[in-house]
Enzyme design. Structure first.
Site, PDB file in Angstrom:
ATOM      1  N   ARG A   1       0.861  -1.199   0.000  1.00 43.01           N
ATOM      2  CA  ARG A   1       0.000   0.000   0.000  1.00 43.01           C
ATOM      3  C   ARG A   1       0.895   1.247   0.000  1.00 43.01           C
ATOM      4  O   ARG A   1       2.131   1.146   0.014  1.00 43.01           O
ATOM      5  CB  ARG A   1      -0.915  -0.002   1.225  1.00 43.01           C
ATOM      6  N   GLY A   2       0.252   2.402   0.015  1.00 45.63           N
ATOM      7  CA  GLY A   2       0.963   3.670   0.195  1.00 45.63           C
ATOM      8  C   GLY A   2       2.037   3.928  -0.856  1.00 45.63           C
ATOM      9  O   GLY A   2       1.871   3.597  -2.037  1.00 45.63           O
ATOM     10  N   ILE A   3       3.134   4.508  -0.417  1.00 44.12           N
ATOM     11  CA  ILE A   3       4.216   4.884  -1.337  1.00 44.12           C
ATOM     12  C   ILE A   3       4.791   3.651  -2.028  1.00 44.12           C
ATOM     13  O   ILE A   3       5.003   3.630  -3.236  1.00 44.12           O
ATOM     14  CB  ILE A   3       5.322   5.650  -0.564  1.00 44.12           C
TER      15      ILE A   3
ATOM     16  N   ASP B   1       5.740  -7.823   2.036  1.00 47.59           N
ATOM     17  CA  ASP B   1       5.004  -7.006   3.008  1.00 47.59           C
ATOM     18  C   ASP B   1       4.367  -7.945   4.029  1.00 47.59           C
ATOM     19  O   ASP B   1       4.203  -9.141   3.785  1.00 47.59           O
ATOM     20  CB  ASP B   1       3.925  -6.184   2.296  1.00 47.59           C
TER      21      ASP B   1
ATOM     22  N   ASP C   1       7.579 -10.698   7.858  1.00 49.98           N
ATOM     23  CA  ASP C   1       7.668  -9.734   8.959  1.00 49.98           C
ATOM     24  C   ASP C   1       9.119  -9.258   9.015  1.00 49.98           C
ATOM     25  O   ASP C   1       9.998  -9.968   9.501  1.00 49.98           O
ATOM     26  CB  ASP C   1       7.257 -10.360  10.291  1.00 49.98           C
TER      27      ASP C   1
ATOM     28  N   TYR D   1      12.050   7.685  15.118  1.00 49.98           N
ATOM     29  CA  TYR D   1      11.807   7.670  13.671  1.00 49.98           C
ATOM     30  C   TYR D   1      12.898   8.474  12.956  1.00 49.98           C
ATOM     31  O   TYR D   1      13.507   7.988  11.994  1.00 49.98           O
ATOM     32  CB  TYR D   1      10.430   8.262  13.374  1.00 49.98           C
TER      33      TYR D   1
ATOM     34  N   LYS E   1      15.755   7.080  10.334  1.00 45.44           N
ATOM     35  CA  LYS E   1      15.828   7.533   8.941  1.00 45.44           C
ATOM     36  C   LYS E   1      17.197   8.157   8.633  1.00 45.44           C
ATOM     37  O   LYS E   1      17.696   8.041   7.516  1.00 45.44           O
ATOM     38  CB  LYS E   1      14.678   8.508   8.649  1.00 45.44           C
TER      39      LYS E   1
ATOM     40  N   PRO F   1      11.138  11.660   1.453  1.00 41.01           N
ATOM     41  CA  PRO F   1       9.867  12.338   1.167  1.00 41.01           C
ATOM     42  C   PRO F   1       9.514  13.330   2.270  1.00 41.01           C
ATOM     43  O   PRO F   1       9.959  13.202   3.419  1.00 41.01           O
ATOM     44  CB  PRO F   1       8.842  11.194   1.138  1.00 41.01           C
TER      45      PRO F   1
ATOM     46  N   VAL G   1       3.368  12.878   3.011  1.00 41.42           N
ATOM     47  CA  VAL G   1       2.508  12.256   1.997  1.00 41.42           C
ATOM     48  C   VAL G   1       1.305  11.648   2.716  1.00 41.42           C
ATOM     49  O   VAL G   1       1.479  10.954   3.735  1.00 41.42           O
ATOM     50  CB  VAL G   1       3.278  11.154   1.226  1.00 41.42           C
TER      51      VAL G   1
END
Ligand SMILES: NC(=O)c1ccc[n+]([C@@H]2O[C@H](COP(=O)([O-])OP(=O)(O)OC[C@H]3O[C@@H](n4cnc5c(N)ncnc54)[C@H](O)[C@@H]3O)[C@@H](O)[C@H]2O)c1
Length: 249
Positions: free
Chosen positions: A21-23, A42, A63, A155, A159, A185, A188
């Site tokens: 899903r998503g990006i 995923d 996982d 987070y 990153k 990014p 989003v």
């Protein structure tokens, strides 16, 4: 769209983590739309299968918090594809926690999924990329890597680690013909962070961009596609902002 749209990745074999899903979902769709053979890794079974079906690709449940499972799934994908030309590490989780409340367990989980899993999938991909003397690695970081942000210490740190890891890969595997870049990014609108999103928050983020809007999954997928194409062949070790100008360094 260029005149050659639809074939620019023909014959290329791609793994996209977080592609359910998503990006990641849009990146998987975009690469497949250019002719790449795509396998999605995923943990979301229903979404992963649906996305894979829609793009004529395949799905493997994993996982990525578990390094053994991450290696098993990446190895299975590499074998099914008969080699890996493109690896997009997009799976990730966010947590918004006050520094005073942040536990080491939460820190470890973010680093396990957001960074350590990348190490594993890259090692697996390199087993075929290095002998083939070619490969494109794209790791999803975030503007948080460069900007930080209150209540997102784990987070942001994870990153920043993605950016540093990707630079190291670029240096070490560049001599084997492999490029490695990270994408940072901005904001989003995906499921990530949706549980704490408010109209006021969205408006505040929109106002931070000189372009006056948030990013879309297409904004990010377009840059990921570019990083797979011959046109970007001399770019490596970069942390590319897709932030509508919110971050410029
Ligand atoms: N949405 C944003 O504003 C934004 C901004 C900067 C960076 N990013 C990064 O982009 C990437 C994609 O985020 P998104 O916005 O599409 O979020 P998302 O939550 O929609 O997608 C993340 C995907 O990763 C998968 N995933 C998470 N943990 C997993 C695990 N343990 N094993 C396997 N799969 C797992 C999820 O199932 C999901 O499909 C992430 O790395 C995120 O940090 C997002």
């Amino acid at each position: 769209m260029s005149a050659s749209a639809g074939v620019r990745l023909e014959g290329r074999r791609a793994i996209v983590t977080g592609g359910a899903r998503g990006i990641g979902g849009r990146i998987a769709q975009t690469l497949a739309g250019e002719g790449a053979e795509v396998i999605i890794l995923d943990r979301l079974v229903e979404e992963g299968r649906r996305c894979a079906n829609e793009i004529g690709g395949r799905y493997i449940q994993v996982d990525l918090a578990d390094p053994g499972d991450a290696e098993r799934a990446a190895e299975e994908a590499a074998q099914l594809l008969g080699g890996v030309d493109v690896l997009v590490n997009c799976a990730g989780i966010f947590s918004g926690t006050d520094l005073t409340e942040l536990t080491t367990a939460e820190w470890d989980l973010l680093f396990a999924i957001n960074v350590r899993a990348m190490l594993t999938t890259m090692q697996v991909a390199a087993r075929t990329m290095i002998p083939a003397r070619r490969g494109r690695i794209i790791n999803l970081a975030s503007m948080a890597a460069k900007k930080g942000g209150a209540h997102e210490a784990a987070y942001a740190a994870s990153k920043a680690a993605v950016v540093a890891l990707t630079r190291a890969v670029a240096h070490e595997w560049g001599p084997h013909g492999i490029t490695a870049n990270s994408i940072c990014p901005g904001y989003v609108l995906t499921e990530m962070g949706a549980n704490t999103r408010t109209p006021e928050l969205v408006a505040a983020w929109e106002a931070m961009s000189p372009l006056g809007r948030l990013g879309t999954v297409d904004d990010v997928a377009g840059v990921a596609l570019f990083l797979c194409l011959p046109e970007s062949g001399y770019m490596t070790g970069q942390a590319i902002n897709v932030t509508g100008g919110m971050v410029t360094h």
